[in-house]
Design an enzyme around this catalytic site. Structure first.
Site, PDB file in Angstrom:
ATOM      1  N   GLU A   1       8.335  15.149  17.032  1.00  0.00           N
ATOM      2  CA  GLU A   1       8.854  15.080  15.670  1.00  0.00           C
ATOM      3  C   GLU A   1       8.133  16.109  14.800  1.00  0.00           C
ATOM      4  O   GLU A   1       6.936  15.992  14.545  1.00  0.00           O
ATOM      5  CB  GLU A   1       8.666  13.674  15.105  1.00  0.00           C
ATOM      6  CG  GLU A   1       9.346  13.458  13.781  1.00  0.00           C
ATOM      7  CD  GLU A   1       9.219  12.019  13.290  1.00  0.00           C
ATOM      8  OE1 GLU A   1      10.165  11.531  12.669  1.00  0.00           O
ATOM      9  OE2 GLU A   1       8.159  11.409  13.532  1.00  0.00           O
TER      10      GLU A   1
ATOM     11  N   GLU B   1       9.365   0.707  11.206  1.00  0.00           N
ATOM     12  CA  GLU B   1      10.385   1.777  11.174  1.00  0.00           C
ATOM     13  C   GLU B   1       9.620   3.074  11.367  1.00  0.00           C
ATOM     14  O   GLU B   1       8.888   3.522  10.484  1.00  0.00           O
ATOM     15  CB  GLU B   1      11.143   1.744   9.848  1.00  0.00           C
ATOM     16  CG  GLU B   1      12.436   2.552   9.882  1.00  0.00           C
ATOM     17  CD  GLU B   1      12.267   3.946   9.319  1.00  0.00           C
ATOM     18  OE1 GLU B   1      12.148   4.888  10.140  1.00  0.00           O
ATOM     19  OE2 GLU B   1      12.263   4.103   8.098  1.00  0.00           O
TER      20      GLU B   1
ATOM     21  N   LYS C   1       0.845  -1.198   0.000  1.00  0.00           N
ATOM     22  CA  LYS C   1       0.000   0.000   0.000  1.00  0.00           C
ATOM     23  C   LYS C   1       0.873   1.239   0.000  1.00  0.00           C
ATOM     24  O   LYS C   1       1.731   1.418   0.860  1.00  0.00           O
ATOM     25  CB  LYS C   1      -0.930   0.051   1.218  1.00  0.00           C
ATOM     26  CG  LYS C   1      -2.014   1.137   1.053  1.00  0.00           C
ATOM     27  CD  LYS C   1      -2.652   1.546   2.353  1.00  0.00           C
ATOM     28  CE  LYS C   1      -1.929   2.674   3.051  1.00  0.00           C
ATOM     29  NZ  LYS C   1      -2.027   3.981   2.336  1.00  0.00           N
TER      30      LYS C   1
END
Length: 539
Positions: A437, A306, A230
């Site tokens: 982040e 990840e 995907k």
């Protein structure tokens, strides 16, 4: 990934090989930008998009070797981040389409030739695919730039060649995957087989669409698996294009299926599918948690993650400041700051802090921001309006929390999702810009006094993806490389991503490793086979 193109390391930046050659090509000796660029470039370079030298050829789903519409007939727009305008309407896959793709992948694995052909033949197909990538390099790079906003020179000279390199690396592994014969304590012959795991579900992000494609597709195919991949809804085009090249290279139908769609529908359906044997995901930590939960609640499929990062970039007081400034600039601003491992917490020793701030500001003011198709541009637009607004919100929070806005801090131009290279000084650990982040061109610079302090502060985060260290002292480097709780430590360099180097994180930056020999383990099952021996000559 890097901004300097070196044959021996496609993606590297080191202290001894700084960016001066690249900077000289972009700027005059008086410090002004070459061509029409000044300061963060000029708005005209941003407001008048260059016509991309490529056309969209594939916008449907790839299922069982054919491009098909979504079962629902729905489409969604993929946008040009330079302007927010529609590039193309793309088929919107959902649970029914994921099921069709998984069915095709299962049939290709259970009945098809891919896991049954010799490993050498699989390697030849991977190498033929790499040949086609090299043949169509510029067209693929243009499509990536158009859909993503990254500089064309970065895509064409770094990322697409690295895609080919990664595929050749995994082609080399295909016929070197083998098991073991192990001794037993009695008269038994024991074999340990390494078998393909089956149907692999893979979900890739938008910041490096084709590199993440290679990190996942390469090892899965080398091990003999079939795939349902995907794409990110922001960047569906390049994966469809290169997957067509895979078919041209001889990949059997159904081995690689590509679904374009959204996370809550297509992504969730893939993660929770009962006939998917393995899942790999790259993206945010918050989404990674959802993916892991869906995998566990369905069939307990193994998951490689990840995820996010808040990587420290540590500048010691013995550093060459000019080189350190350039390396730290690259570590943060590369790819518009949209890197999971970006050096987003720049720790600078108090003895050199003021000098570093001034030179970092000067470098940011020289950064060339503009249309990513324009030669010499270093920074294009952010991926979309949502990310653009999120970054501006973080900048606002930095000001409100008391950090010093050194430069930047607002949008560049009036059209598209461009943001000025932004630097904050006097950043404290408790500030939002130092903890979360940002995923954008915002450099947060923090001051530290000694080695023990910076180790403690660097590790005081829920993330553990990467770190950078800049020092001339070998003992300092050795201390830091062992003390930092991260998956990658770059010493006097940053973002070196050779195919053989494993990549992944500690803590909430993920689980498992991608690239290198370790990535093969993600796509193999281990089976022990024991048979009795009658009157063996030896044990």
């Amino acid at each position: 990934m890097a901004a300097r193109w070196i044959a021996s390391s496609l993606l590297s930046r080191s202290r001894s090989a700084s960016s001066r050659a690249l900077a000289d090509s972009l700027f005059r000796k008086d410090g002004s930008a070459s061509g029409v660029f000044r300061r963060f470039s000029i708005s005209a370079a941003i407001e008048e998009p260059i016509s991309p030298p490529v056309q969209v050829k594939y916008s449907q789903l790839l299922i069982d070797g054919k491009f098909v519409d979504a079962a629902s007939g729905k489409t969604f727009p993929t946008l040009d981040p330079r302007s927010g305008e529609v590039i193309a309407q793309v088929s919107e896959g959902d649970a029914e389409d994921v099921n069709r793709a998984v069915t095709a992948a299962r049939k290709a694995f259970d009945e098809g030739p891919w896991p049954r052909m010799t490993a050498y033949e699989r390697s030849r197909i991977l190498n033929r695919f790499a040949d086609l990538i090299e043949k169509h390099n510029d067209e693929i790079a243009a499509l990536e730039t158009w859909d993503n906003g990254k500089p064309f020179e970065q895509a064409a000279q770094i990322e697409i060649p690295m895609l080919a390199r990664l595929m050749r690396y995994y082609a080399g592994w295909a016929d070197k995957i083998h098991g073991l014969v192990v001794p037993a304590d009695g008269p038994h012959h024991v074999q340990v087989l390494h078998e393909p795991i089956g149907v692999a579900g893979q979900i890739i992000p938008w910041n490096f669409p084709l590199l993440m494609y290679a990190w996942k597709v390469g090892p899965a195919l080398a091990c003999g698996n079939t795939i349902v991949l995907k794409t990110a809804e922001q960047t569906p085009l390049s994966a469809l294009y290169v997957s067509k090249l895979f078919l041209e290279a001889g990949l059997p139908e159904g081995v690689l299926n590509v679904i374009s769609g959204f996370g809550p529908t297509a992504g969730a359906a893939l993660a929770s599918h009962m006939d998917v044997d393995k899942l790999a995901f790259t993206g945010s930590t918050s989404t990674g948690k959802i993916v892991l939960e869906l995998a566990a609640r369905s069939n307990l499929k193994p998951v490689t993650l990840e995820l996010g990062g808040k990587s420290p970039m540590i500048i010691m007081d013995d550093a060459d400041i000019d080189q350190a400034v350039e390396l730290a600039h690259f570590a943060l601003f590369f790819n518009q700051g949209q890197c999971c491992c970006a050096g987003s917490r720049t720790f600078v020793h108090e003895r050199v802090y003021d000098e570093f701030i001034e030179k970092a500001k000067a470098r940011a003011l020289k950064r060339v921001v503009g249309d990513p198709f324009r030669k010499g541009v270093e920074q294009g637009p952010q991926i979309d309006e949502e990310q653009f607004s999120k970054i501006l919100h973080y900048i606002k929070s930095g000001v409100e929390d008391g950090a010093t806005l050194v430069t930047g801090g607002t949008r560049a131009g009036t059209k598209g999702y461009y943001i000025e290279p932004t630097i904050f000084a006097d950043v404290q650990d408790g500030m939002k810009i130092a903890q979360e982040e940002i995923f954008g061109p915002v450099q947060s610079i923090l001051k530290f006094k000694d080695l023990n302090e910076v180790i403690q502060r660097s590790n005081k985060t829920r993330y553990g993806l990467a770190a950078g260290v800049f020092t001339n002292n070998l003992h300092t480097a050795n201390t830091l490389m062992r003390a930092l709780r991260v998956g990658s430590v770059w010493i006097n360099c940053f973002d070196v991503f050779d195919a053989a180097i494993p990549f992944g994180g500690y803590k909430m930056s993920g689980q498992g490793r991608e690239k290198g020999i370790d990535s093969l383990k993600n796509y193999l099952q281990i089976k022990a086979v024991v048979t009795p021996l009658n009157n063996p000559a030896w044990l």
